[in-house]
Design a protein around this motif. Structure first.
Motif, PDB file in Angstrom:
ATOM      1  N   VAL A  31      17.162  38.540  82.761  1.00 55.63           N
ATOM      2  CA  VAL A  31      16.662  37.413  82.028  1.00 55.63           C
ATOM      3  C   VAL A  31      17.787  37.141  80.951  1.00 55.63           C
ATOM      4  CG1 VAL A  31      15.104  36.628  80.396  1.00 55.63           C
ATOM      5  CG2 VAL A  31      14.248  37.879  82.524  1.00 55.63           C
ATOM      6  N   CYS A  32      18.194  37.755  80.101  1.00 53.75           N
ATOM      7  CA  CYS A  32      19.193  37.442  79.052  1.00 53.75           C
ATOM      8  C   CYS A  32      20.480  36.801  79.814  1.00 53.75           C
ATOM      9  CB  CYS A  32      19.494  38.690  78.433  1.00 53.75           C
ATOM     10  SG  CYS A  32      18.144  39.231  77.182  1.00 53.75           S
ATOM     11  N   PHE A  33      20.971  37.349  80.980  1.00 56.98           N
ATOM     12  CA  PHE A  33      22.008  36.909  81.558  1.00 56.98           C
ATOM     13  C   PHE A  33      21.834  35.339  82.055  1.00 56.98           C
ATOM     14  CE2 PHE A  33      24.714  36.305  85.450  1.00 56.98           C
ATOM     15  CZ  PHE A  33      25.915  36.392  84.834  1.00 56.98           C
ATOM     16  N   SER A  34      20.630  35.169  82.772  1.00 57.64           N
ATOM     17  CA  SER A  34      20.161  33.965  82.816  1.00 57.64           C
ATOM     18  C   SER A  34      20.117  32.803  81.799  1.00 57.64           C
ATOM     19  CB  SER A  34      18.624  33.956  83.677  1.00 57.64           C
ATOM     20  OG  SER A  34      17.694  34.264  82.829  1.00 57.64           O
ATOM     21  N   PHE A  35      19.711  33.370  80.667  1.00 58.73           N
ATOM     22  CA  PHE A  35      19.897  32.678  79.379  1.00 58.73           C
ATOM     23  C   PHE A  35      21.121  32.158  79.066  1.00 58.73           C
ATOM     24  CE2 PHE A  35      15.455  34.198  77.878  1.00 58.73           C
ATOM     25  CZ  PHE A  35      14.751  33.481  78.819  1.00 58.73           C
ATOM     26  N   LEU A  36      22.238  32.957  79.281  1.00 63.82           N
ATOM     27  CA  LEU A  36      23.745  32.982  79.045  1.00 63.82           C
ATOM     28  C   LEU A  36      24.137  31.835  80.007  1.00 63.82           C
ATOM     29  CD1 LEU A  36      26.344  33.642  77.773  1.00 63.82           C
ATOM     30  CD2 LEU A  36      26.525  35.401  79.607  1.00 63.82           C
ATOM     31  N   ILE A  37      23.554  31.668  81.133  1.00 62.44           N
ATOM     32  CA  ILE A  37      24.012  30.739  82.073  1.00 62.44           C
ATOM     33  C   ILE A  37      23.255  29.183  81.667  1.00 62.44           C
ATOM     34  CG2 ILE A  37      23.725  29.663  84.434  1.00 62.44           C
ATOM     35  CD1 ILE A  37      23.834  32.728  85.321  1.00 62.44           C
ATOM     36  N   PHE A  38      22.079  29.535  81.121  1.00 60.51           N
ATOM     37  CA  PHE A  38      21.319  28.497  80.882  1.00 60.51           C
ATOM     38  C   PHE A  38      22.047  27.708  79.577  1.00 60.51           C
ATOM     39  CE2 PHE A  38      17.975  26.494  77.897  1.00 60.51           C
ATOM     40  CZ  PHE A  38      17.382  25.582  79.120  1.00 60.51           C
ATOM     41  N   SER A  39      22.452  28.460  78.564  1.00 65.22           N
ATOM     42  CA  SER A  39      23.038  28.248  77.424  1.00 65.22           C
ATOM     43  C   SER A  39      24.374  26.946  77.505  1.00 65.22           C
ATOM     44  CB  SER A  39      23.499  29.182  76.339  1.00 65.22           C
ATOM     45  OG  SER A  39      24.733  29.696  76.998  1.00 65.22           O
ATOM     46  N   GLY A  40      25.088  27.041  78.586  1.00 64.47           N
ATOM     47  CA  GLY A  40      26.148  26.341  78.974  1.00 64.47           C
ATOM     48  C   GLY A  40      27.379  26.924  78.252  1.00 64.47           C
ATOM     49  N   PHE A  41      27.323  27.711  77.541  1.00 62.97           N
ATOM     50  CA  PHE A  41      28.334  28.470  76.852  1.00 62.97           C
ATOM     51  C   PHE A  41      29.464  29.089  77.751  1.00 62.97           C
ATOM     52  CE2 PHE A  41      30.442  31.995  74.138  1.00 62.97           C
ATOM     53  CZ  PHE A  41      31.083  31.174  73.430  1.00 62.97           C
ATOM     54  N   LEU A  42      29.223  29.340  78.903  1.00 66.85           N
ATOM     55  CA  LEU A  42      30.395  29.581  79.853  1.00 66.85           C
ATOM     56  C   LEU A  42      31.243  28.361  80.053  1.00 66.85           C
ATOM     57  CD1 LEU A  42      28.208  32.195  82.363  1.00 66.85           C
ATOM     58  CD2 LEU A  42      29.765  32.693  80.444  1.00 66.85           C
ATOM     59  N   SER A  43      30.667  27.317  80.170  1.00 71.08           N
ATOM     60  CA  SER A  43      31.185  26.204  80.452  1.00 71.08           C
ATOM     61  C   SER A  43      32.373  25.923  79.247  1.00 71.08           C
ATOM     62  CB  SER A  43      30.589  24.860  80.510  1.00 71.08           C
ATOM     63  OG  SER A  43      29.903  24.532  81.908  1.00 71.08           O
ATOM     64  N   GLN A  44      31.729  26.198  77.772  1.00 76.85           N
ATOM     65  CA  GLN A  44      32.686  25.892  76.798  1.00 76.85           C
ATOM     66  C   GLN A  44      33.750  26.744  76.770  1.00 76.85           C
ATOM     67  OE1 GLN A  44      29.864  26.142  73.422  1.00 76.85           O
ATOM     68  NE2 GLN A  44      31.642  25.871  71.951  1.00 76.85           N
TER      69      GLN A  44
END
Length: 412
Positions: A393-406
Motif C-alpha cells: 500500500v505504501c509503495f502505491s502511495f509513493l506512485i500516487f504522490s507523483g514524487f517519482l516524476s519529480q
C-alpha cells in the motif's frame, strides 16, 4: 482574537471550528429537546457554503449553482421518464453520461490547460456531488428510489460537512434521518461520539498530519532530490523509502482527520454520515485494505461500477470464466478510480497497480483455500500478511504522490 473570514475552507484552520460550533448551538439544543429546526439547518448550511465560496472563489459558487440546476433537471427528467415511459437502457446510459460530463471536462481541463475548456465548470466538491447524483439516477433506474423530495435532495447534495471531500452518503439513508429528531438518549450517544471524533480529528489532521506533511516531508523530499540529482544510489534509495512511509502517514492522517471532522459535525446535526476509515493499516490483504480505506468511495465504486459491469458482462456472456470476469471488473474499477484522481500517468498507474494487486491477491486466496491443510496459519503469518500489505500500500502511495516524476525530471 482576530478571525480570518477569508480563509474559511472546510476544516482548514481552528478559526473555522469557532464559527462552526457557534452556529451548531441552536441545532444541538433543538435536537436535545426533540426538535429539528429544518429552516435553521438549511440557512446554517447556506451560510457556510457561502463562506467557502466567498472572496476570490465566487466563480466556483456560481459554477456550483449552475451545476446544481443542471443535475436537478437531469435527475427529475429521468425520474419522470422512468415513471411514465419505458425503461430503455440507452436513456439510462445517456442520463449517467450527462451527469458525469462536467466532471470529465474538469479533469481534462486540469490535465490539459491548453484545451481551453471554460474554467467555470470547476468548483470545490464537484466530484462528490456527481457521485451522489449518479447514485440517485442508478437507484431510480433500479426502482429503489421512486420519489425524490426536492428539499431533501438539495439538502443531500449540499450537506456542507461532506461537500468538499466526502464521506459519500446514500440518499435513502440520509432521507430517513434529515427530517426527524432522534430520541434524547440516542442523541446524547451521538454527542459523545461527535466530541470524540472531533478531538481525534484534531489529533490526526493538525498534529500528526502536520508533523508528517508539513514538518518532516519537505525535509525528506529535499534530501531525496539532492541525492537523486547527485546520483546518490543507495543514499537515494533510503531517502525514497523514508519519503514513501512519511507520505503514506501524512496522506492517512490528513484525510482521516478531515473525514472525522465531517462525521463529527454530521453527528452534532443528528445525521449518521458513514465512517470513511477503519484501521486500514492492519489489513491482512489488499482487498481487506479497500474495505477499510476511504470506505464510502470504495463501496461506491464497488456497487456502481464493479457490480454493474459484472451483471452486464454476465447478461451479455462476455466471459465464460467467472475468474476472468472478476479480473476484468477489477481492472475497469481501478482504472476508472485512477482516472477519477486525475489524468496524470501516476494516478493511472496507481489504479492499475491496485487492480493487479487485487488480482494477485485473489489468486493467492484461491491457492490458499485449496492447500489450507499444507500452509501454516498462526500469529506470525498474520503479522507477515499485515507487513506485506502495508508495504504494498505504501509503495502505491509513493506512485500516487507523483514524487517519482519529480525525481525523474530532476535526473533529466
Amino acid at each position: 482574537m482576530h478571525f480570518n473570514l477569508i480563509n474559511m475552507q472546510p476544516y482548514g484552520n481552528p478559526h473555522y471550528f469557532v464559527f462552526l460550533m457557534i452556529g451548531l448551538i441552536p441545532i444541538i439544543l433543538g435536537l436535545y429537546y426533540g426538535h429539528r429546526f429544518k429552516l435553521y439547518e438549511i440557512a446554517f448550511s447556506l451560510v457556510f457554503l457561502f463562506l467557502i465560496f466567498d472572496g476570490d472563489k465566487w466563480q466556483q459558487g456560481v459554477s456550483l449553482l449552475i451545476y446544481l440546476l443542471l443535475e436537478l433537471l437531469l435527475t427529475y427528467c429521468y425520474l419522470y421518464y422512468r415513471k411514465n415511459w419505458a425503461n430503455k437502457t440507452w436513456v439510462f446510459y445517456l442520463a449517467v453520461f450527462l451527469a458525469i460530463v462536467p466532471l470529465i471536462l474538469v479533469k481534462v481541463q486540469t490535465a490539459f490547460p491548453q484545451a481551453k475548456i471554460p474554467g467555470v465548470l470547476a468548483f470545490l466538491g464537484i466530484s462528490y456531488i456527481t457521485f451522489k447524483t449518479v447514485q440517485v439516477i442508478m437507484e431510480v433506474r433500479d426502482g429503489a428510489i421512486k420519489e425524490i423530495d426536492l428539499v431533501t435532495y438539495l439538502r443531500f447534495l449540499l450537506f456542507f460537512p461532506t461537500i468538499s471531500s466526502g464521506p459519500i452518503d446514500r440518499y435513502r439513508r440520509f432521507a430517513k434521518e434529515c427530517d426527524a429528531a432522534p430520541k434524547r438518549a440516542a442523541y446524547l450517544t451521538d454527542l459523545g461520539l461527535a466530541t470524540r471524533y472531533l478531538f481525534q480529528g484534531f489529533l490526526y489532521k493538525f498534529i500528526l498530519g502536520w508533523f508528517f506533511g508539513t514538518y518532516w516531508l519537505p525535509k525528506i523530499e529535499r534530501a531525496a532530490l539532492i541525492a537523486g540529482t547527485a546520483n546518490g544510489g543507495l543514499k537515494l534509495s533510503w531517502w525514497l523509502l523514508a519519503y514513501m512511509y512519511c507520505y503514506s502517514m501524512y496522506l492517512f492522517f490528513d484525510f482521516a482527520g478531515y473525514s472525522l471532522f465531517a462525521v463529527a459535525i454530521s453527528y452534532f446535526m443528528g445525521i449518521h454520515t458513514p465512517m470513511n476509515f477503519n484501521k486500514p493499516f492492519i489489513s491482512q490483504n489488499i482487498k481487506e485494505f479497500w474495505n477499510r480505506w476511504h470506505m464510502t468511495l470504495s463501496f461506491w465504486f464497488r456497487d456502481y461500477i464493479y457490480m454493474r459491469f459484472t451483471f452486464f458482462a454476465m447478461k451479455k456472456k462476455l466471459f465464460k470464466n467467472p475468474v476472468r470476469l472478476s479480473q476484468a471488473a477489477y481492472l475497469l474499477l481501478f482504472l476508472v478510480m485512477g482516472f477519477w484522481h486525475g489524468l496524470s500517468w501516476y494516478y493511472i498507474v496507481y489504479g492499475l497497480f491496485h487492480a493487479c494487486a487485487i488480482i494477485i491477491n485473489d489468486c493467492w486466496l484461491r491457492f490458499k483455500k485449496k492447500h489450507k491443510d499444507k500452509l501454516p496459519a498462526n500469529k506470525y503469518t498474520k503479522w507477515l500478511a499485515i507487513f506485506v500489505t502495508f508495504n504494498v500500500v505504501c509503495f502505491s502511495f509513493l506512485i500516487f504522490s507523483g514524487f517519482l516524476s519529480q525525481l525523474w525530471f530532476g535526473w533529466k
